[in-house]
Design a protein around this motif. Structure first.
Motif, PDB file in Angstrom:
ATOM      1  N   PHE A   1     -33.483  34.526 -37.030  1.00 39.33           N
ATOM      2  CA  PHE A   1     -32.877  33.257 -36.617  1.00 39.33           C
ATOM      3  C   PHE A   1     -32.666  32.399 -37.854  1.00 39.33           C
ATOM      4  CE2 PHE A   1     -35.272  34.338 -32.691  1.00 39.33           C
ATOM      5  CZ  PHE A   1     -34.225  34.325 -31.782  1.00 39.33           C
TER       6      PHE A   1
ATOM      7  N   VAL B   1     -36.024  32.517 -39.909  1.00 39.04           N
ATOM      8  CA  VAL B   1     -37.238  33.047 -39.271  1.00 39.04           C
ATOM      9  C   VAL B   1     -36.975  34.502 -38.890  1.00 39.04           C
ATOM     10  CG1 VAL B   1     -38.765  32.917 -37.265  1.00 39.04           C
ATOM     11  CG2 VAL B   1     -37.896  30.811 -38.293  1.00 39.04           C
TER      12      VAL B   1
ATOM     13  N   ALA C   1     -37.953  36.895 -36.590  1.00 32.07           N
ATOM     14  CA  ALA C   1     -38.709  36.935 -35.328  1.00 32.07           C
ATOM     15  C   ALA C   1     -39.166  38.357 -35.016  1.00 32.07           C
ATOM     16  CB  ALA C   1     -37.860  36.383 -34.197  1.00 32.07           C
TER      17      ALA C   1
ATOM     18  N   PRO D   1     -49.989  36.628 -30.352  1.00 30.17           N
ATOM     19  CA  PRO D   1     -50.061  35.167 -30.401  1.00 30.17           C
ATOM     20  C   PRO D   1     -48.687  34.520 -30.228  1.00 30.17           C
ATOM     21  CG  PRO D   1     -50.400  36.117 -32.586  1.00 30.17           C
ATOM     22  CD  PRO D   1     -50.368  37.261 -31.628  1.00 30.17           C
ATOM     23  N   SER D   2     -48.694  33.233 -29.912  1.00 30.41           N
ATOM     24  CA  SER D   2     -47.450  32.481 -29.768  1.00 30.41           C
ATOM     25  C   SER D   2     -46.570  32.653 -30.989  1.00 30.41           C
ATOM     26  CB  SER D   2     -47.755  30.986 -29.628  1.00 30.41           C
ATOM     27  OG  SER D   2     -47.977  30.690 -28.302  1.00 30.41           O
ATOM     28  N   GLY D   3     -45.302  32.835 -30.773  1.00 30.39           N
ATOM     29  CA  GLY D   3     -44.359  32.909 -31.877  1.00 30.39           C
ATOM     30  C   GLY D   3     -44.239  34.292 -32.497  1.00 30.39           C
ATOM     31  N   CYS D   4     -44.844  35.325 -31.885  1.00 23.80           N
ATOM     32  CA  CYS D   4     -44.775  36.658 -32.504  1.00 23.80           C
ATOM     33  C   CYS D   4     -43.527  37.416 -32.085  1.00 23.80           C
ATOM     34  CB  CYS D   4     -46.040  37.457 -32.214  1.00 23.80           C
ATOM     35  SG  CYS D   4     -46.138  38.040 -30.526  1.00 23.80           S
ATOM     36  N   GLY D   5     -42.712  36.812 -31.231  1.00 23.60           N
ATOM     37  CA  GLY D   5     -41.435  37.445 -30.906  1.00 23.60           C
ATOM     38  C   GLY D   5     -41.381  38.159 -29.566  1.00 23.60           C
ATOM     39  N   LYS D   6     -42.378  37.932 -28.717  1.00 22.40           N
ATOM     40  CA  LYS D   6     -42.408  38.610 -27.413  1.00 22.40           C
ATOM     41  C   LYS D   6     -41.194  38.226 -26.561  1.00 22.40           C
ATOM     42  CE  LYS D   6     -46.362  36.657 -26.294  1.00 22.40           C
ATOM     43  NZ  LYS D   6     -46.591  35.813 -27.481  1.00 22.40           N
ATOM     44  N   SER D   7     -40.976  36.917 -26.441  1.00 20.34           N
ATOM     45  CA  SER D   7     -39.844  36.466 -25.610  1.00 20.34           C
ATOM     46  C   SER D   7     -38.522  36.887 -26.235  1.00 20.34           C
ATOM     47  CB  SER D   7     -39.868  34.948 -25.439  1.00 20.34           C
ATOM     48  OG  SER D   7     -41.022  34.559 -24.736  1.00 20.34           O
ATOM     49  N   THR D   8     -38.471  36.851 -27.561  1.00 18.99           N
ATOM     50  CA  THR D   8     -37.253  37.279 -28.252  1.00 18.99           C
ATOM     51  C   THR D   8     -36.924  38.730 -27.897  1.00 18.99           C
ATOM     52  OG1 THR D   8     -37.676  35.739 -30.060  1.00 18.99           O
ATOM     53  CG2 THR D   8     -36.197  37.587 -30.525  1.00 18.99           C
TER      54      THR D   8
ATOM     55  N   ARG E   1     -44.797  36.667 -37.315  1.00 19.75           N
ATOM     56  CA  ARG E   1     -44.067  36.354 -38.543  1.00 19.75           C
ATOM     57  C   ARG E   1     -44.295  37.289 -39.711  1.00 19.75           C
ATOM     58  NH1 ARG E   1     -43.586  30.351 -37.939  1.00 19.75           N
ATOM     59  NH2 ARG E   1     -43.400  30.299 -35.730  1.00 19.75           N
TER      60      ARG E   1
ATOM     61  N   ASP F   1     -46.412  27.129 -32.810  1.00 21.25           N
ATOM     62  CA  ASP F   1     -45.466  26.346 -32.021  1.00 21.25           C
ATOM     63  C   ASP F   1     -44.901  27.221 -30.917  1.00 21.25           C
ATOM     64  OD1 ASP F   1     -42.547  26.815 -34.122  1.00 21.25           O
ATOM     65  OD2 ASP F   1     -44.417  27.952 -34.004  1.00 21.25           O
ATOM     66  N   GLU F   2     -45.056  26.757 -29.720  1.00 26.28           N
ATOM     67  CA  GLU F   2     -44.506  27.493 -28.584  1.00 26.28           C
ATOM     68  C   GLU F   2     -43.123  26.938 -28.298  1.00 26.28           C
ATOM     69  OE1 GLU F   2     -44.819  30.166 -25.174  1.00 26.28           O
ATOM     70  OE2 GLU F   2     -45.457  30.073 -27.248  1.00 26.28           O
ATOM     71  N   PRO F   3     -42.076  27.762 -28.463  1.00 20.39           N
ATOM     72  CA  PRO F   3     -40.741  27.234 -28.171  1.00 20.39           C
ATOM     73  C   PRO F   3     -40.597  26.932 -26.680  1.00 20.39           C
ATOM     74  CG  PRO F   3     -40.649  29.586 -28.621  1.00 20.39           C
ATOM     75  CD  PRO F   3     -42.074  29.163 -28.817  1.00 20.39           C
TER      76      PRO F   3
ATOM     77  N   HIS G   1     -37.634  29.827 -22.065  1.00 19.17           N
ATOM     78  CA  HIS G   1     -36.220  30.095 -21.803  1.00 19.17           C
ATOM     79  C   HIS G   1     -36.055  30.384 -20.315  1.00 19.17           C
ATOM     80  CE1 HIS G   1     -36.097  30.614 -26.137  1.00 19.17           C
ATOM     81  NE2 HIS G   1     -37.057  31.500 -26.023  1.00 19.17           N
TER      82      HIS G   1
HETATM   83  P1  ADP Z   1     -43.302  34.351 -28.358  1.00 20.64           P
HETATM   84  O1  ADP Z   1     -42.571  34.536 -27.083  1.00 20.64           O
HETATM   85  O2  ADP Z   1     -44.031  35.551 -28.810  1.00 20.64           O
HETATM   86  O3  ADP Z   1     -44.208  33.153 -28.320  1.00 20.64           O
HETATM   87  P2  ADP Z   1     -40.658  33.865 -29.439  1.00 20.64           P
HETATM   88  O4  ADP Z   1     -40.005  35.172 -29.267  1.00 20.64           O
HETATM   89  O5  ADP Z   1     -40.298  32.796 -28.488  1.00 20.64           O
HETATM   90  O6  ADP Z   1     -42.231  34.056 -29.519  1.00 20.64           O
HETATM   91  O7  ADP Z   1     -40.335  33.327 -30.915  1.00 20.64           O
HETATM   92  C1  ADP Z   1     -40.505  34.108 -32.081  1.00 20.64           C
HETATM   93  C2  ADP Z   1     -40.103  33.294 -33.287  1.00 20.64           C
HETATM   94  O8  ADP Z   1     -38.694  33.095 -33.294  1.00 20.64           O
HETATM   95  C3  ADP Z   1     -40.726  31.904 -33.329  1.00 20.64           C
HETATM   96  O9  ADP Z   1     -40.995  31.576 -34.664  1.00 20.64           O
HETATM   97  C4  ADP Z   1     -39.649  31.035 -32.751  1.00 20.64           C
HETATM   98  O10 ADP Z   1     -39.770  29.715 -33.224  1.00 20.64           O
HETATM   99  C5  ADP Z   1     -38.387  31.714 -33.271  1.00 20.64           C
HETATM  100  N1  ADP Z   1     -37.249  31.518 -32.348  1.00 20.64           N
HETATM  101  C6  ADP Z   1     -37.153  31.961 -31.078  1.00 20.64           C
HETATM  102  N2  ADP Z   1     -35.969  31.652 -30.526  1.00 20.64           N
HETATM  103  C7  ADP Z   1     -35.287  30.979 -31.487  1.00 20.64           C
HETATM  104  C8  ADP Z   1     -33.983  30.389 -31.565  1.00 20.64           C
HETATM  105  N3  ADP Z   1     -33.131  30.445 -30.532  1.00 20.64           N
HETATM  106  N4  ADP Z   1     -33.634  29.792 -32.729  1.00 20.64           N
HETATM  107  C9  ADP Z   1     -34.473  29.745 -33.786  1.00 20.64           C
HETATM  108  N5  ADP Z   1     -35.703  30.292 -33.794  1.00 20.64           N
HETATM  109  C10 ADP Z   1     -36.116  30.902 -32.655  1.00 20.64           C
END
Ligand code: ADP
Ligand code: MG
Length: 279
Positions: free
Chosen positions: A16, A23, A25, A44-51, A216, A269-271, A274
């Motif tokens: 991203f 970043v 992801a 952990p939060s931010g490791c890219g699971k949701s991505t 990360r 940081d938990e985004p 979505h």
């Molecule tokens: P998780 O679900 O494991 O908590 P995410 O997949 O939401 O993590 O996010 C992984 C990383 O990518 C984080 O650092 C998050 O801030 C970043 N990220 C996720 N979506 C976006 C986006 N649309 N734009 C910029 N950064 C993003």
């Protein structure tokens, strides 16, 4: 070969932003999910699971690498409605009845009214909400709303469910109850599941395999087989030493992933969740 695979993720990167805001992801993530298999992603939060889940659902595209779902590109699988999705927010439409919410994906795809209604009734029976067809979402508890969301995700008989912390907002008792329900539903439908969770016992209870990620850049650090079958996953399993052993293995793998040098300094940081409409 990919025909019996629900999901094949091959050397996928997701980046991203650019420059200082760049970043990574996901970094060279590869993962295969067999038909009917239950795989959890934990980390952990931010490791890219949701991505990763969003890439599987074709809500976003990889920066590199390929994703196939039932042997097709992710985009084609989305068009063909090969999977159902359920996220932390149930995403139910408040002005529609429970039945009409479950019917929504069928309506969007032109299924006739009578058939839709019948299927909604059948699905709401499956999740134990047959008496709530004509209620509205705000008349149901959070746990019941999540059950409706699961029913809706199953509307088109998908062979794959993509779930992002679907029980994350629920109390522990409701959560354990719904985990048991999900085991039963998966056994009945034969659907494969990719399930994102923060919860170690949840991953250990539900999964055939637990994929442990580090933050990360998001990488797969370990893949653990639990060895449990759906028949094992009764109420008694939570008190069985084999379950404690599985929980311990997941916890240790997570700890090891978290304490590697590149994990240091990772922000927590938990985004914003979505929430995506299912249609
Ligand atoms: P998780 O679900 O494991 O908590 P995410 O997949 O939401 O993590 O996010 C992984 C990383 O990518 C984080 O650092 C998050 O801030 C970043 N990220 C996720 N979506 C976006 C986006 N649309 N734009 C910029 N950064 C993003
Ligand atoms: Mg997430």
């Amino acid at each position: 070969m990919t025909a019996q695979h629900a999901v094949v993720v091959d050397t996928v990167d997701k980046v991203f932003g650019t420059g200082e805001r760049r970043v990574v992801a996901l970094d060279k993530v590869s993962l295969t999910v067999a038909a009917g298999e239950f795989v959890s992603l934990i980390g952990p939060s931010g490791c890219g699971k949701s991505t990763l889940l969003r890439l599987l659902a074709d809500l976003d595209e990889p920066s590199a690498g390929t994703i196939t779902v039932f042997g097709k590109p992710a985009k084609q699988a989305r068009i063909d409605q090969d999977y159902g999705i359920a996220f932390q927010q149930s995403g139910l439409l408040p002005w529609r009845t429970i039945a009409a919410n479950v019917e929504l994906p069928l309506e969007v795809h032109g299924v006739g009214k009578r058939e839709r209604r019948e299927r909604a009734r059948e699905l709401l029976e499956l999740v134990g909400l047959a008496d709530f067809l004509d209620k509205h979402p705000d008349q149901l508890s959070g746990g019941m709303q999540q059950r409706v969301a699961i029913a809706r995700a199953l509307a088109e008989r998908p062979k794959l469910l993509l779930m992002d912390e679907p029980f994350g907002a629920l109390d522990e008792m409701t959560r354990e109850y719904l985990q048991g329900e999900l085991v039963r539903i998966c056994a009945e439908t034969g659907a494969a599941v990719v399930f994102v969770t923060h919860s170690i016992p949840e991953a250990a209870f539900l999964s055939d395999r637990v994929v442990v990620m580090s933050p990360r850049p998001g990488r797969i650090r370990a893949v653990l087989e639990t060895g449990f079958s759906s028949a094992d996953r009764g109420a008694g399993m939570r008190e069985d030493p084999s379950f404690f052993a599985a929980v311990t293995r997941v916890r240790e793998a997570l700890g090891a992933a978290h304490h590697e040098p590149e994990a240091l300094g990772a922000a927590h940081d938990e985004p914003t969740p979505h929430a995506e409409p299912v249609a």
